[in-house]
Motif scaffolding. Sequence first.
Motif, short mmCIF file in Angstrom:
data_model
loop_
_atom_site.label_atom_id
_atom_site.label_comp_id
_atom_site.label_asym_id
_atom_site.label_seq_id
_atom_site.Cartn_x
_atom_site.Cartn_y
_atom_site.Cartn_z
N GLU A 296 27.96 21.58 -5.35
CA GLU A 296 28.56 20.25 -5.28
C GLU A 296 27.80 19.36 -4.30
OE1 GLU A 296 32.60 21.13 -4.28
OE2 GLU A 296 33.27 20.97 -6.37
N ARG B 293 22.86 12.82 -7.24
CA ARG B 293 23.43 11.56 -7.72
C ARG B 293 22.96 10.40 -6.86
NH1 ARG B 293 28.18 12.99 -7.34
NH2 ARG B 293 28.54 13.73 -9.49
N ALA C 173 24.74 18.33 -6.08
CA ALA C 173 25.04 17.31 -7.08
C ALA C 173 25.22 15.94 -6.42
CB ALA C 173 26.31 17.69 -7.85
N LEU D 249 21.84 15.49 -13.79
CA LEU D 249 23.08 15.54 -13.02
C LEU D 249 24.20 16.16 -13.86
CD1 LEU D 249 24.69 14.77 -10.48
CD2 LEU D 249 25.02 12.50 -11.48
N LEU E 128 23.87 19.91 -14.03
CA LEU E 128 24.32 20.55 -12.78
C LEU E 128 25.85 20.57 -12.71
CD1 LEU E 128 23.62 21.86 -10.10
CD2 LEU E 128 23.32 19.57 -9.12
N GLU E 129 26.50 19.48 -13.12
CA GLU E 129 27.96 19.43 -13.11
C GLU E 129 28.56 20.41 -14.12
OE1 GLU E 129 28.56 15.29 -13.83
OE2 GLU E 129 28.63 14.77 -11.69
#
Length: 324
Positions: free
Chosen positions: A46, A53, A49, A16, A19-20
């Motif tokens: 986004e 998450r 993500a 995660l 990716l952020e």
Amino acid sequence: MPKSERKILLDFEKPLAELEDRINQIRELAKDCNNVDVSDQIHQLEAKATQLRQEIFSSLSPVQKLQLARHPRRPSTLDYIQAICDEWIELHGDRGGSDDPAIVGGLARINGQPVVIIGHQKGRDTKDNVARNFGMASAGGYRKSIRFMEHGNRFGMPIITFIDTPGAWPGIEAEKLGQGEAIAYNLREMFHLDVPIICTVIGEGGSGGALGVGVGDRLLMLEHSIYTVASPEACAAILWKDASKAPQAAEALKITSWDLKNVGIIDDVVLEPNGGAHANPLQAAENLKKAIMINLDELSKLSGQQRRKQRYQKFRSIGVFVET
């Protein structure tokens, strides 16, 4: 970024975070290239993500939840006090020559309601953790907490406790100072108090150290906290003489909030923000405050005698089972 400010990542959080980081890199690139529109790409990433998450944090294993409960950035008792209270006055000392920093407590107002708040306090870094003894309270800490509870009972103020400890201080000196007696005294006296008592496991709830401030009318748990008779590492060392089998022990112990809700040990699970309490501490505090006020409103409608009777029956029923 300074070392002290670097984001602390657990293994299952790394995909995660990558990716952020990619999203942030694209944003920075877009700032340098004024003519490039990357809004659609950022929107897609986004969304990805958010989905990732959700997938990660909805399918955590017990040992992964244990890692979250111990996360260095997880909000502590003082963090929640600052976020949910209108006023806060910290009190000190057990009237016996000790002021254990592993237990904090004092007088507060939540939505105008006077309350007494008590909780374990861990540190943010190694130095702070050493000063707080890693949230492991001594006999003086439990005598300090019952003093505050008796004060609240005397003046009709509800008692709120926050549990976050791997256990009571296990040192020889602790036993010399009456550790077992202090915890046992708290257990007995909390059953006698007339005012509402709401206990919440906000991180790691371990053994008698947690029980010393854990007898209440309502026992709540934050979603990714854990509550256990012994740490999975200790359990594995005792049963298999091998602490590396902690994941197996964590599965068997049923330490997670939903497991404990299903068997009737706790009363309610307080949901955490997507990504855990450390991902959005203010939202976590808001969820906790709402749960506390709902339960406090329900308990305030009962008489002291009714609360004592229900409190007693609640704990007498724990562990009851029927063979089929």
